[in-house]
Design a protein around this motif. Structure first.
Motif, PDB file in Angstrom:
ATOM      1  N   ILE A 170      16.669 -26.271  11.444  1.00 41.69           N
ATOM      2  CA  ILE A 170      17.714 -27.358  11.645  1.00 41.69           C
ATOM      3  C   ILE A 170      18.528 -27.183  12.958  1.00 41.69           C
ATOM      4  N   ILE A 183      21.829 -28.011  14.529  1.00 41.06           N
ATOM      5  CA  ILE A 183      23.344 -28.164  14.175  1.00 41.06           C
ATOM      6  C   ILE A 183      24.050 -28.839  14.927  1.00 41.06           C
ATOM      7  N   ALA A 205      21.583 -32.710   8.503  1.00 38.96           N
ATOM      8  CA  ALA A 205      21.509 -31.204   8.591  1.00 38.96           C
ATOM      9  C   ALA A 205      22.382 -30.382   7.858  1.00 38.96           C
ATOM     10  N   ILE A 210      21.788 -27.251   4.990  1.00 41.17           N
ATOM     11  CA  ILE A 210      22.129 -26.022   5.077  1.00 41.17           C
ATOM     12  C   ILE A 210      22.847 -25.665   3.744  1.00 41.17           C
ATOM     13  N   ALA A 226      20.529 -24.524   1.014  1.00 43.03           N
ATOM     14  CA  ALA A 226      19.453 -23.497   1.269  1.00 43.03           C
ATOM     15  C   ALA A 226      20.318 -22.353   0.749  1.00 43.03           C
ATOM     16  N   VAL A 265      20.265 -18.283   5.143  1.00 43.07           N
ATOM     17  CA  VAL A 265      20.549 -18.936   6.413  1.00 43.07           C
ATOM     18  C   VAL A 265      20.210 -18.097   7.685  1.00 43.07           C
ATOM     19  N   ILE A 279      28.994 -22.214  11.923  1.00 47.10           N
ATOM     20  CA  ILE A 279      28.764 -22.744  10.621  1.00 47.10           C
ATOM     21  C   ILE A 279      29.275 -21.975   9.401  1.00 47.10           C
ATOM     22  N   LEU A 290      28.801 -21.257   4.670  1.00 48.74           N
ATOM     23  CA  LEU A 290      27.454 -20.119   4.294  1.00 48.74           C
ATOM     24  C   LEU A 290      28.017 -19.188   2.983  1.00 48.74           C
ATOM     25  N   LYS A 332      25.823 -17.497   0.294  1.00 47.34           N
ATOM     26  CA  LYS A 332      24.608 -17.352   0.831  1.00 47.34           C
ATOM     27  C   LYS A 332      23.869 -16.225   1.581  1.00 47.34           C
ATOM     28  N   ALA A 365      17.018 -22.028   5.704  1.00 51.34           N
ATOM     29  CA  ALA A 365      17.671 -22.762   6.955  1.00 51.34           C
ATOM     30  C   ALA A 365      17.473 -21.856   7.977  1.00 51.34           C
ATOM     31  N   VAL A 423      18.784 -22.037  11.651  1.00 49.78           N
ATOM     32  CA  VAL A 423      19.581 -22.910  12.362  1.00 49.78           C
ATOM     33  C   VAL A 423      19.410 -22.823  14.121  1.00 49.78           C
TER      34      VAL A 423
END
Length: 243
Positions: free
Chosen positions: A5, A7, A19, A23, A26, A29, A39, A43, A46, A74, A76
Motif C-alpha cells: 500500500i 499511504i 489505501a 489498512i 488488515a 501491518v 498511520i 493500527l 493490529k 498490509a 505500507v
C-alpha cells in the motif's frame, strides 16, 4: 492476502480511500518505523511489524510469512508503493515461493511525493519528466550520474528524490554541474520540504543557485525544462497550448 500500500506523502488527506480501507481490513501491518508512526491512529489491535532503515528485505519476508499463515497483511510505503517503495521487493520475494504456497497479492497505488511537491509548486510536470533518486545505497553513483546527464540532454523536467543527506552532501552539487552542461543557469528549480506534512515549506530558485537552499532527505527537488518558467510564486511547464 498481502496488500502493498502507498499511504501517500504523509498527510492523512492525501491517502486514498482504497489505501485506507486496505489498512483497516488488515490484521497485520508491516512498514518502516517512520511510516508506521504516520498511520499509528489506524493500527489499534493490529500486529505491527516495524523495522528500521536498511531492513527492508527482512521486513518484507516477515510480512510474507504472516500472509502465508493466512493473515491479512498490509505492507505500507510512503508515497506510491511502486515508486521507490516495497511493491517490487514483495513481488520478487513472492515469486521465489512455489505457486501453491503464494498468498494472493494486490498493489494499492498511492500519491507519490513528486505529485504532492508539484502541486505545491504549481504545475511543473505538465510535460515529459524523469524521476531520479540520488541515493546510491542500491544503485552505483556513476550510473545515477549517467541517467541524470541523459535526462538533462533530453530536456526533461527532472524530479530528484533523496537529494541530500548528512553523508551525501556533494551528490547534489555534482548533479547541479551535470545539469548546467545542458540547461540554462536560470532554469527554475522548485524545492519542497516535507510535502503534504505539517512542516511543509516551498521555495523556487534556479539551477545556478538552488543548492544554497535548505535541501535534505525530506526534500523533493524539481528542475524545469527549457520552457519552464516561474511567475508570482508558481512554477509552470507549458504543455504547448496557445495562451
Amino acid at each position: 492476502m498481502i496488500k502493498v500500500i502507498g499511504i501517500g506523502p504523509g498527510g492523512k488527506e492525501d491517502m486514498t480511500p482504497r489505501a485506507l480501507n486496505a489498512i483497516l481490513e488488515a490484521d497485520t501491518v508491516a512498514g518502516y518505523n517512520t511510516y508506521i508512526k504516520l498511520i499509528k491512529h489506524l493500527l489499534d489491535g493490529k500486529n505491527v511489524i516495524g523495522t528500521g532503515m536498511m531492513q527492508e528485505v527482512d521486513r518484507c519476508k516477515m510480512a510474507i510469512e504472516e500472509a502465508v499463515k493466512g493473515h491479512n497483511v498490509a505492507v505500507v510505503s510512503s508515497g506510491d508503493s511502486g515508486v521507490y517503495g516495497m511493491a517490487g521487493l514483495v513481488l520478487e520475494l513472492l515469486l521465489k515461493l512455489p505457486k501453491e504456497e503464494r498468498p494472493q497479492v494486490q498493489i494499492v497505488a498511492g500519491l507519490s511525493a513528486v505529485n504532492a511537491a508539484a502541486a505545491v509548486l504549481g504545475a511543473p510536470l505538465m510535460h515529459d519528466f524523469a524521476i531520479i533518486s540520488l541515493s546510491d545505497l542500491l544503485t552505483p553513483w556513476e550510473l545515477i550520474k549517467k541517467r541524470a546527464d541523459l535526462a538533462a540532454q533530453g530536456d526533461f523536467v527532472i524530479g530528484l528524490y533523496n537529494p541530500k543527506s548528512h553523508k551525501r552532501v556533494q551528490h547534489i552539487e555534482e548533479i547541479r554541474e551535470i545539469m548546467l552542461k545542458h540547461k540554462d543557469p536560470k532554469t527554475p528549480v522548485g524545492i519542497v520540504n516535507s510535502a503534504s506534512r505539517e512542516n511543509e515549506t516551498m521555495v523556487i530558485s534556479d539551477l545556478e543557485n538552488f543548492t544554497k537552499e535548505d535541501i535534505n532527505m525530506f526534500s523533493m527537488v524539481i528542475i524545469g525544462n527549457s520552457k519552464t518558467f516561474a511567475k508570482e510564486g508558481f512554477m509552470i511547464t507549458p504543455r504547448g497550448y496557445e495562451v
